[in-house]
Design an enzyme around this catalytic site. Structure first.
Site, PDB file in Angstrom:
ATOM      1  N   VAL A   1       0.814  -1.163  -0.025  1.00 16.22           N
ATOM      2  CA  VAL A   1       0.111  -0.052   0.153  1.00 16.22           C
ATOM      3  C   VAL A   1       0.871   1.250  -0.126  1.00 16.22           C
ATOM      4  O   VAL A   1       1.823   1.420   1.037  1.00 16.22           O
ATOM      5  CB  VAL A   1      -0.741  -0.011   1.168  1.00 16.22           C
ATOM      6  CG1 VAL A   1      -1.807   1.296   1.161  1.00 16.22           C
ATOM      7  CG2 VAL A   1      -1.766  -1.302   1.393  1.00 16.22           C
TER       8      VAL A   1
ATOM      9  N   HIS B   1       2.655   4.151   6.504  1.00 19.46           N
ATOM     10  CA  HIS B   1       1.991   3.773   7.722  1.00 19.46           C
ATOM     11  C   HIS B   1       2.886   2.935   8.402  1.00 19.46           C
ATOM     12  O   HIS B   1       3.979   2.465   7.773  1.00 19.46           O
ATOM     13  CB  HIS B   1       0.962   2.826   7.048  1.00 19.46           C
ATOM     14  CG  HIS B   1       1.185   1.745   6.087  1.00 19.46           C
ATOM     15  ND1 HIS B   1       1.547   1.734   4.765  1.00 19.46           N
ATOM     16  CD2 HIS B   1       1.298   0.568   6.480  1.00 19.46           C
ATOM     17  CE1 HIS B   1       1.658   0.644   4.442  1.00 19.46           C
ATOM     18  NE2 HIS B   1       1.959  -0.236   5.467  1.00 19.46           N
ATOM     19  N   MET B   2       2.630   3.094   9.533  1.00 18.17           N
ATOM     20  CA  MET B   2       3.580   2.295  10.660  1.00 18.17           C
ATOM     21  C   MET B   2       2.619   0.993  11.167  1.00 18.17           C
ATOM     22  O   MET B   2       1.378   1.310  11.583  1.00 18.17           O
ATOM     23  CB  MET B   2       3.806   3.212  11.767  1.00 18.17           C
ATOM     24  CG  MET B   2       4.671   2.700  12.866  1.00 18.17           C
ATOM     25  SD  MET B   2       4.932   4.118  14.091  1.00 18.17           S
ATOM     26  CE  MET B   2       6.047   5.171  13.330  1.00 18.17           C
ATOM     27  N   HIS B   3       3.426   0.049  11.114  1.00 16.79           N
ATOM     28  CA  HIS B   3       2.542  -1.178  11.952  1.00 16.79           C
ATOM     29  C   HIS B   3       3.128  -0.933  13.466  1.00 16.79           C
ATOM     30  O   HIS B   3       4.274  -0.892  13.864  1.00 16.79           O
ATOM     31  CB  HIS B   3       3.217  -2.511  11.434  1.00 16.79           C
ATOM     32  CG  HIS B   3       2.751  -2.589   9.894  1.00 16.79           C
ATOM     33  ND1 HIS B   3       1.828  -3.429   9.765  1.00 16.79           N
ATOM     34  CD2 HIS B   3       3.446  -2.064   8.898  1.00 16.79           C
ATOM     35  CE1 HIS B   3       1.646  -3.561   8.540  1.00 16.79           C
ATOM     36  NE2 HIS B   3       2.769  -2.502   7.720  1.00 16.79           N
TER      37      HIS B   3
END
Length: 150
Positions: free
Chosen positions: A129, A133-135
Site C-alpha cells: 500500500v 504507514h506504521m505497523h
C-alpha cells in the site's frame, strides 16, 4: 581512457539493474499510486475499518490481516507514498506518528512488555500500500525482523 569509461558505464548499469525495483513492481506501484489508496478510502469514510485512534493528522485502525495479537496501522492523513517521499515539512507529522504509537501501545497494554514499530518501504520490504504507514505489533514475543544468518 575508453576502457575506463566503458567499465564505469558497465558498473553503473549493472548496479542500477541489481539495485532497482523490478519492472513488474514498478508497474503495480504506479497503478496503485494513480488510484486512491485503501488508507485514503478509510480516512474519507469510503471503506469501513475498526478505528482505534483519530485526530486531524493521524488515523489508526486494525488491519485485515493480523500479524500479532496486537496489530494496528498508524497512518498519516496526508498521503505520502513512501519514506523516500517525505520532506522537511513532514517532520512534525512523522514525530506525531511515534507519539500516537506510544499512546496506543500503552492503551493496548504492551508498552512495558515490548512492541515493534515497522514501516515497509518499496519492493524488498514488501510494501503493498503506497500510503506511508506504521505497523504497531505486540502482545507476544516477536521473532527476529529478518532471518538471521550465521
Amino acid at each position: 581512457m575508453k576502457n575506463t569509461t566503458f567499465l564505469i558505464m558497465l558498473l553503473f548499469l549493472t548496479t542500477k539493474i541489481c539495485w532497482s525495483q523490478s519492472l513488474e513492481y514498478q508497474q503495480k506501484k504506479a497503478s496503485k499510486i494513480e488510484k486512491s489508496s485503501v488508507f485514503t478510502q478509510i480516512i474519507n469514510g469510503e471503506l469501513k475499518a475498526t478505528i482505534v485512534y483519530e485526530d486531524e493528522d493521524i488515523i489508526a485502525f486494525v488491519p485485515l490481516r493480523l500479524q500479532a495479537p496486537v496489530h494496528l496501522l498508524i497512518v498519516p492523513k496526508k498521503e505520502v507514498h513512501t519514506i523516500n517521499d517525505i520532506s522537511e515539512e513532514d517532520t512534525l507529522l512523522l514525530g506525531k506518528l511515534f507519539l500516537v504509537a506510544k499512546k496506543l501501545a500503552k492503551e493496548q497494554g504492551i508498552s512495558e512488555t515490548g512492541y515493534r514499530l515497522s514501516m515497509n518501504i518499496n519492493e524488498d520490504a514488501g510494501q503493498s500500500v503506497f500510503h506511508l504507514h506504521m505497523h504497531l505489533l505486540g502482545g507476544k514475543t516477536l521473532g527476529p525482523m529478518v532471518t538471521q544468518e550465521d
